[in-house]
Design an enzyme around this catalytic site. Structure first.
Site, PDB file in Angstrom:
ATOM      1  N   ASN A   1       0.842  -1.186   0.000  1.00 45.39           N
ATOM      2  CA  ASN A   1       0.000   0.000   0.000  1.00 45.39           C
ATOM      3  C   ASN A   1       0.884   1.246   0.000  1.00 45.39           C
ATOM      4  OD1 ASN A   1       0.569   0.738   2.908  1.00 45.39           O
ATOM      5  ND2 ASN A   1      -0.398  -1.259   3.209  1.00 45.39           N
TER       6      ASN A   1
ATOM      7  N   GLY B   1      -0.602   1.550  16.985  1.00 45.66           N
ATOM      8  CA  GLY B   1      -0.603   0.806  15.726  1.00 45.66           C
ATOM      9  C   GLY B   1      -0.753   1.737  14.540  1.00 45.66           C
TER      10      GLY B   1
ATOM     11  N   ALA C   1       1.009   1.402  11.746  1.00 38.20           N
ATOM     12  CA  ALA C   1       1.364   0.705  10.499  1.00 38.20           C
ATOM     13  C   ALA C   1       0.120   0.452   9.644  1.00 38.20           C
ATOM     14  CB  ALA C   1       2.043  -0.620  10.825  1.00 38.20           C
TER      15      ALA C   1
ATOM     16  N   ASP D   1      -4.533  -6.232   4.915  1.00 34.45           N
ATOM     17  CA  ASP D   1      -5.687  -6.976   5.417  1.00 34.45           C
ATOM     18  C   ASP D   1      -5.710  -8.396   4.862  1.00 34.45           C
ATOM     19  OD1 ASP D   1      -6.762  -4.828   6.908  1.00 34.45           O
ATOM     20  OD2 ASP D   1      -7.577  -3.964   5.063  1.00 34.45           O
TER      21      ASP D   1
ATOM     22  N   ASP E   1      -5.330  -9.894  12.904  1.00 32.80           N
ATOM     23  CA  ASP E   1      -5.607  -8.514  13.306  1.00 32.80           C
ATOM     24  C   ASP E   1      -4.722  -8.152  14.498  1.00 32.80           C
ATOM     25  OD1 ASP E   1      -6.671  -6.079  14.232  1.00 32.80           O
ATOM     26  OD2 ASP E   1      -8.639  -6.572  13.408  1.00 32.80           O
ATOM     27  N   ILE E   2      -3.598  -7.510  14.232  1.00 34.19           N
ATOM     28  CA  ILE E   2      -2.636  -7.195  15.287  1.00 34.19           C
ATOM     29  C   ILE E   2      -3.246  -6.288  16.344  1.00 34.19           C
ATOM     30  CG2 ILE E   2      -0.407  -6.106  15.779  1.00 34.19           C
ATOM     31  CD1 ILE E   2       0.433  -6.819  12.895  1.00 34.19           C
TER      32      ILE E   2
ATOM     33  N   PHE F   1      -5.011   3.429  14.326  1.00 36.94           N
ATOM     34  CA  PHE F   1      -5.120   4.441  13.277  1.00 36.94           C
ATOM     35  C   PHE F   1      -6.144   3.970  12.250  1.00 36.94           C
ATOM     36  CE2 PHE F   1      -1.635   6.636  15.019  1.00 36.94           C
ATOM     37  CZ  PHE F   1      -1.474   7.840  14.330  1.00 36.94           C
TER      38      PHE F   1
ATOM     39  N   LYS G   1     -14.478   1.037  14.495  1.00 33.55           N
ATOM     40  CA  LYS G   1     -13.220   0.341  14.758  1.00 33.55           C
ATOM     41  C   LYS G   1     -12.818   0.463  16.225  1.00 33.55           C
ATOM     42  CE  LYS G   1      -8.580  -0.051  12.675  1.00 33.55           C
ATOM     43  NZ  LYS G   1      -7.690   0.492  11.626  1.00 33.55           N
TER      44      LYS G   1
ATOM     45  N   LYS H   1     -12.849  -3.191  18.127  1.00 34.95           N
ATOM     46  CA  LYS H   1     -11.544  -3.735  18.508  1.00 34.95           C
ATOM     47  C   LYS H   1     -11.191  -3.429  19.962  1.00 34.95           C
ATOM     48  CE  LYS H   1      -9.767  -3.807  13.798  1.00 34.95           C
ATOM     49  NZ  LYS H   1      -8.577  -3.678  12.944  1.00 34.95           N
TER      50      LYS H   1
END
Length: 405
Positions: free
Chosen positions: A214, A277, A279, A283, A310-311, A327, A341, A345
């Site tokens: 990306n 996070g 980074a 996905d 999913d870190i 992020f 999100k 999460k």
């Protein structure tokens, strides 16, 4: 909490201006320092006076400008010594490659370089030069030598340069330099804490020469690592492949794939106080890695992808867990997706930004963020990513403190 407006401090700042086009920025630096209550005296090299008139600095600082090492009017008081003793901080901005080389090797053939040797106060340099000059091995050796002598290096920043080239070498903006000079040493809102930051993209290989990735540059994550260091934290940076130099004193872990980033982050997350996070983790990754280069034959090709782990969500499920900040880069309906999100999460905070709108984000030197937490939000206006990172770090520290009560 600490803001730029709080920096009204009675400090003596000695500004040394060397000969580069960025000297025009130093005039704005004088104005900002005076506005914050500092007293400023200016020293200029003869080359600097070819770019900006000494009269400009005299008018802005309210003090005479010094340029001569052997000044008949001042030498009876040993002018270079008295100036050095007067200063609470010495900032060389811009610091050209020549000036950095002279200071790092202890040369003293003009007023600026002599002041550097005579100074017992904290010394800062704000490099400014062509990108090729900045990356030259000898320049980097000089920078490392100055750092080993206790000099604080501010910048440089990447971007377009006066010569028409693009890259690292632009002098940091005056507001950033002012912030570094006037920040109280006690304002270290993450002092003693451990901070884990993930930054940059991941690369998911298709065959030996191709991969899926990306547009993340990693700039925001690296700026956050630098801001966390300034705030007193011990920083671990897990980085995907980027064209950036990690800040000194971070524990850098280089990874390439989403799986590697997952392993690196999860191996360290439980012992951290904060995880950010930043980074842009893929996905999906290809189910199969071809061992040979895929040849161009068919009109169409089908790739089978599988979800990556999913870190962010898994860090948030740890017990105990770090204060977890995510992020979200969105092209539409930013608040809805960010809030979703945040809840889905189980994050402590999420920083969301627009992408694809020519207003910062990927590859840009600037950005703006909308930050959300369970019962509140705050907008961080468009600014450089370095300044934005410092604002976000202070906000994280503030929310962590409030969570304790």
């Amino acid at each position: 909490m600490f803001t730029f407006q709080d920096l009204t401090i009675n400090k003596h700042i000695l500004l040394a201006v060397s000969g580069g086009i960025a000297a025009y920025k130093s005039a704005e630096l004088v104005r900002l320092l005076r506005k914050q209550g500092a007293e400023v005296r200016v020293v200029m090299t003869h080359s600097a006076m070819q770019f900006v008139s000494p009269l400009t600095f005299q008018a802005l600082s309210g003090n005479p400008v010094h340029s001569e090492l052997l000044d008949a009017d001042a030498e009876h008081a040993m002018g270079h010594i008295s100036l050095a003793r007067w200063a609470d901080a010495l900032i060389i901005a811009p610091a050209t490659a020549n000036t950095l080389a002279k200071c790092s090797h202890g040369l003293a053939d003009d007023l600026l370089s002599t002041l550097y040797l005579a100074a017992t106060c904290p010394v800062y340099v704000a490099p400014a030069m062509n990108q090729a000059m900045w990356h030259k091995t000898v320049t980097q050796e000089n920078i490392h030598k100055l750092k080993s002598h206790g000099v604080t290096v501010i910048g440089p920043e990447p971007g377009e340069q006066a010569c028409g080239e693009t890259g690292f070498g632009r002098m940091s903006e005056p507001a950033e330099i002012c912030r570094c000079l006037l920040a109280e040493p006690g304002i270290r809102c993450l002092s003693g804490l451990k901070v884990l930051i993930s930054a940059g993209p991941t690369r998911e290989p298709l065959d030996p020469v191709r991969y899926l990735t990306n547009r993340s540059s990693g700039k925001m994550g690296y700026a956050l690592a630098n801001a966390a260091l300034k705030a007193g934290a011990k920083v671990t940076l897990v980085s995907g492949p980027v064209a950036l130099t990690a800040p000194d004193n971070v524990d850098l872990v280089n990874v390439e794939t989403a799986a590697q980033m997952y392993t690196a982050v999860m191996s360290k997350a439980a012992e951290q106080d904060i995880y950010i996070g930043a980074a842009a983790v893929a996905d999906y990754s290809p189910v199969m890695l071809e061992q040979q280069k895929i040849k161009k034959q068919s009109e169409q090709i089908t790739l089978t992808l599988q979800k990556t782990r999913d870190i962010l969500a898994e860090v948030a499920q740890l017990t105990p867990r770090p204060f977890t900040v995510g992020f979200a880069a969105e092209t539409h309906d930013l608040e809805h997706y960010a809030q979703d999100k945040l809840a889905r999460k189980n994050l402590d905070m999420i920083a969301a930004n627009w992408v694809g709108r020519d207003i910062g984000g990927f590859d840009s030197e600037q950005n703006a963020l909308q930050v959300f937490w369970k019962q509140g939000q705050k907008n961080l206006a468009m600014t450089t990513k370095n300044q934005l990172a410092e604002q976000l770090i202070r906000l994280i520290a503030e929310r962590m403190e409030l969570n304790k009560t």
